[in-house]
Design a protein around this motif. Sequence first.
Motif, PDB file in Angstrom:
ATOM      1  N   THR A  65      44.709  73.154 151.208  1.00 55.47           N
ATOM      2  CA  THR A  65      44.340  72.596 153.204  1.00 55.47           C
ATOM      3  C   THR A  65      45.084  72.860 153.946  1.00 55.47           C
ATOM      4  OG1 THR A  65      43.889  70.602 154.461  1.00 55.47           O
ATOM      5  CG2 THR A  65      46.349  70.771 152.703  1.00 55.47           C
ATOM      6  N   ARG A  66      45.422  73.532 155.724  1.00 54.47           N
ATOM      7  CA  ARG A  66      45.717  73.818 155.873  1.00 54.47           C
ATOM      8  C   ARG A  66      45.878  73.064 157.163  1.00 54.47           C
ATOM      9  NH1 ARG A  66      41.246  77.988 155.039  1.00 54.47           N
ATOM     10  NH2 ARG A  66      42.606  79.629 154.540  1.00 54.47           N
ATOM     11  N   TRP A 122      43.344  69.498 167.919  1.00 53.68           N
ATOM     12  CA  TRP A 122      43.595  70.870 167.305  1.00 53.68           C
ATOM     13  C   TRP A 122      43.743  70.782 165.776  1.00 53.68           C
ATOM     14  CZ3 TRP A 122      47.112  74.406 168.529  1.00 53.68           C
ATOM     15  CH2 TRP A 122      47.265  74.657 166.471  1.00 53.68           C
ATOM     16  N   LEU A 123      43.713  69.780 165.795  1.00 55.78           N
ATOM     17  CA  LEU A 123      43.634  69.343 163.851  1.00 55.78           C
ATOM     18  C   LEU A 123      41.966  69.679 163.482  1.00 55.78           C
ATOM     19  CD1 LEU A 123      45.117  68.385 160.832  1.00 55.78           C
ATOM     20  CD2 LEU A 123      43.645  66.026 161.942  1.00 55.78           C
ATOM     21  N   TRP A 124      40.791  70.085 164.484  1.00 55.55           N
ATOM     22  CA  TRP A 124      39.879  70.180 163.939  1.00 55.55           C
ATOM     23  C   TRP A 124      40.008  71.708 164.139  1.00 55.55           C
ATOM     24  CZ3 TRP A 124      37.132  65.746 167.544  1.00 55.55           C
ATOM     25  CH2 TRP A 124      37.205  64.754 166.515  1.00 55.55           C
ATOM     26  N   THR A 125      40.137  72.458 165.280  1.00 58.22           N
ATOM     27  CA  THR A 125      39.569  73.933 165.754  1.00 58.22           C
ATOM     28  C   THR A 125      41.231  74.133 165.647  1.00 58.22           C
ATOM     29  OG1 THR A 125      40.406  73.429 168.037  1.00 58.22           O
ATOM     30  CG2 THR A 125      38.397  72.764 167.318  1.00 58.22           C
ATOM     31  N   ALA A 152      33.079  64.622 150.070  1.00 52.74           N
ATOM     32  CA  ALA A 152      32.692  65.593 151.099  1.00 52.74           C
ATOM     33  C   ALA A 152      32.376  66.977 150.040  1.00 52.74           C
ATOM     34  CB  ALA A 152      33.440  66.827 151.890  1.00 52.74           C
ATOM     35  N   SER A 153      32.850  66.990 148.936  1.00 55.37           N
ATOM     36  CA  SER A 153      32.089  67.444 147.897  1.00 55.37           C
ATOM     37  C   SER A 153      31.118  67.502 146.878  1.00 55.37           C
ATOM     38  CB  SER A 153      33.718  67.745 146.739  1.00 55.37           C
ATOM     39  OG  SER A 153      33.223  68.053 145.386  1.00 55.37           O
ATOM     40  N   ALA A 154      30.595  66.498 147.201  1.00 53.55           N
ATOM     41  CA  ALA A 154      28.832  66.404 147.000  1.00 53.55           C
ATOM     42  C   ALA A 154      27.968  66.363 148.381  1.00 53.55           C
ATOM     43  CB  ALA A 154      28.973  64.793 146.555  1.00 53.55           C
ATOM     44  N   TRP A 174      39.692  62.473 158.011  1.00 54.62           N
ATOM     45  CA  TRP A 174      38.774  62.695 157.843  1.00 54.62           C
ATOM     46  C   TRP A 174      37.705  63.122 158.009  1.00 54.62           C
ATOM     47  CZ3 TRP A 174      38.286  56.171 157.804  1.00 54.62           C
ATOM     48  CH2 TRP A 174      39.180  55.703 156.811  1.00 54.62           C
ATOM     49  N   ILE A 175      37.635  63.803 159.669  1.00 49.36           N
ATOM     50  CA  ILE A 175      36.303  64.842 159.599  1.00 49.36           C
ATOM     51  C   ILE A 175      36.943  66.174 159.120  1.00 49.36           C
ATOM     52  CG2 ILE A 175      35.339  65.652 161.498  1.00 49.36           C
ATOM     53  CD1 ILE A 175      33.695  62.989 160.913  1.00 49.36           C
ATOM     54  N   ALA A 176      38.308  66.197 159.647  1.00 46.59           N
ATOM     55  CA  ALA A 176      38.468  67.378 159.732  1.00 46.59           C
ATOM     56  C   ALA A 176      38.949  68.109 157.910  1.00 46.59           C
ATOM     57  CB  ALA A 176      40.525  67.206 159.340  1.00 46.59           C
ATOM     58  N   HIS A 177      38.895  67.054 156.624  1.00 51.85           N
ATOM     59  CA  HIS A 177      39.383  66.701 155.852  1.00 51.85           C
ATOM     60  C   HIS A 177      37.881  67.581 155.390  1.00 51.85           C
ATOM     61  CE1 HIS A 177      43.219  66.395 154.305  1.00 51.85           C
ATOM     62  NE2 HIS A 177      43.470  65.959 155.504  1.00 51.85           N
TER      63      HIS A 177
END
Length: 418
Positions: free
Chosen positions: A83-84, A115-118, A248-250, A386-389
Amino acid sequence: MRDHEPAPDRPGRRLTTKETAELLGVKPETVYAYVSRGLLTSRREPGGRASTFEAREVEALARRNRREAAGSPGSGGDLSVRTRLTFIDKDRYYFRGVDATELAARHSYEEVAEWLWTGRMTRGVTFTAPEETVEVARHAVRALPEHTSPTDRLRVAAIAAAAEDPLRFDLSEQAVLSTARTLIPTLVAALPPVLHAPKDDGPLAHRLWGRLTGGPADEAALRVLDTALALLVDHDLAASTLAVRVAASARAHAYAAVSAGLGVLEGPLHGAASGLAHRMLLDVLDQGTAVPVIADELRAGRRIPGLGHRLYPGEDPRARVLFGLLEQLPRAEPALLAARDIVATTARHTPLHANVDLALAVFTASCGMPATAGETIFAVARTAGWIAHALEEYGERPLRMRPSGHYVGPRPPQPLPE
């Protein structure tokens, strides 16, 4: 094909111990260890002394051993997630390489979320939601029983917002970011106000305040709330975040992924921990000392809420920042003294530092908020993480978060039960 490899056109082929060992890449002694552990079935041929093994069973075990060694798709090896987003190191943590506590001290919750998202800082950003989406979410939440927990309300609001969004299955980055920027304010707006309808514009912390307490909102208190939201945006692969990444993987849409996170967050060892610390603080304030309260907790076999964190050997940096701000809030002084009493009393036997749950409890108890307020703050804040992940996971191979079960039940085939 070598003579010890199973031939697909010979389903009944059996292998010697030597052939089995070669196929598995182990010593003959290990083959017999597999037999004793129930991983292989041996059979002695009539008139012979050596054991033989069914080729298909051996090949299946070889495939499983290769998966576990290489961490191939479907093996669970991918659960070490690259993860970044967040890096935790000793007593500090970082969002995209920048000290998270410094970000929270200088920027609003919305700015830290962006910042976390973009990876870009968008100053002055605020999140807004379409009125029709907010009304659908409010209508769904109003239908719930009065005693419904805030996390349940947020989960229902997320589901209602999803049903209103025909583009929810668009998993492109821009579509998911658009969802995030409307979902978070929708969740806040769907929560029932405490006394009167608060405004649904301006910074998110200001909008959330009137859903947590009917008390006055001075600048110092609002700053604590906004900073708490920013500090709690993300914290690497916490249990709820892992659930989000599995969803999200699914390729579940963002609303469903957030709902998965909310389901896990409600546990007493995660988002609800601040509520336990809140109640303990009130008990200490009522008793005038932490000694009998701590004694009762330990007598009941419970761990002391709000103390210690498995990722920080020292003080939780989130707690350090919040306590610093709470010291500037006159109304927080009694609860701060009670929190220090809890830490000092417990330190007689186990030197544990205060964590963010205890800091949240001091804030919520000082501002006339219910015990569940800390959980609400946590849930709203963490939605951004959670959205970022989820965004990161959408860029990975689908269904990679699929561990293989290690079956330890009766060896099949078993007879049908009577």
